[in-house]
Design an enzyme around this catalytic site. Structure first.
Site, PDB file in Angstrom:
ATOM      1  N   GLU A   7      -6.069  -9.520   0.699  1.00 54.01           N
ATOM      2  CA  GLU A   7      -7.403  -8.976   0.493  1.00 54.01           C
ATOM      3  C   GLU A   7      -8.200  -9.887  -0.426  1.00 54.01           C
ATOM      4  OE1 GLU A   7      -8.536  -5.400  -2.178  1.00 54.01           O
ATOM      5  OE2 GLU A   7      -8.130  -4.555  -0.201  1.00 54.01           O
ATOM      6  N   ASP A  36      -0.902   1.982   0.023  1.00 55.59           N
ATOM      7  CA  ASP A  36      -0.967   0.539  -0.224  1.00 55.59           C
ATOM      8  C   ASP A  36      -0.192  -0.235   0.845  1.00 55.59           C
ATOM      9  OD1 ASP A  36      -2.490   0.764  -2.611  1.00 55.59           O
ATOM     10  OD2 ASP A  36      -0.688   1.326  -3.708  1.00 55.59           O
ATOM     11  N   ASP A  42      -1.782  -6.206   0.075  1.00 54.45           N
ATOM     12  CA  ASP A  42      -2.844  -5.462  -0.603  1.00 54.45           C
ATOM     13  C   ASP A  42      -2.556  -5.619  -2.101  1.00 54.45           C
ATOM     14  OD1 ASP A  42      -4.986  -3.704  -1.108  1.00 54.45           O
ATOM     15  OD2 ASP A  42      -3.605  -2.010  -1.246  1.00 54.45           O
TER      16      ASP A  42
END
Length: 211
Positions: free
Chosen positions: A67, A140, A7
């Protein structure tokens, strides 16, 4: 199969590592790198690269999931994500680790069944899927695990959603640097040029068509 999920972010970067053995997924490691707000951007990116280099060297993942960059109302946040993503992709390339990409909504839909799931819902579903005794923290890190789960399940299903950088993808086309040009139909301008050339060759007036 071992998957490293990332992430990305320059202030906080979450990571999660999962292993698939047959139909079972288990958590290998997860955590979050938080860089100092007093550090300059080059130092923050260097710290991110150092972490990725260590994680890939230690765990030797078969795939790395990250991501995909998405448009944000906060331009500063979008730039930060993009800069961190670049370092992640660089580290993956240096280790010849294939990359898979997904939008946040794709990951949330796959994990929680809802593209707008909140952080708590994602954490809870990651805990259930991986059979963890406690909720993965911080947020996260949970997101990093969720991305890794998405990659592992996608690969197992033999789907083509998300892809190695540069190859065909059916994920949302938001980061144009990461995917090939979109094949589109003929534009009005292209059609007009084609008709004009055809008319010139046949010495007949151009017949305009509605665009």
């Amino acid at each position: 199969m071992i998957v490293l999920g990332i992430d990305p972010g320059t202030a906080s970067l979450g990571y999660g590592i999962v292993e698939r053995s047959g139909g079972r997924l288990r958590e290998v490691d997860h955590g979050c790198l938080t860089t100092s707000p007093d550090a300059g951007l080059p130092d923050r990116l260097l710290a991110i690269h150092g972490l990725l280099d260590q994680l890939i060297s230690l765990h030797r993942p078969d795939l790395l999931g990250v991501e995909r960059l998405f448009f944000s109302r906060n331009a500063q946040t979008a730039f930060a994500v993009g800069q961190a993503r670049g370092v992640v992709l660089l580290a993956a390339a240096q280790h010849a680790t294939p990359v898979r990409e997904a939008t946040p909504n794709e990951v949330k839909s796959a994990i929680a069944g809802y593209g707008a799931a909140d952080k708590a819902q994602v954490q809870r579903m990651v805990q259930l899927v991986l059979g963890m005794a406690e909720l993965p923290r911080p947020d996260d890190a949970a997101d990093g695990l969720a991305i890794a789960i998405w990659v592992a399940n996608t690969e197992r299903a033999g789907a083509t959603v998300g892809s190695t950088v540069g190859s065909k993808t059916t994920a949302g086309v938001l980061d144009r640097a990461a995917v090939p040009p979109i094949a589109r139909g003929e534009t009005g301008y292209e059609r007009a040029v084609r008709e004009a050339l055809a008319a010139e060759r046949s010495d007949r007036p151009v017949k305009r068509t509605a665009s």
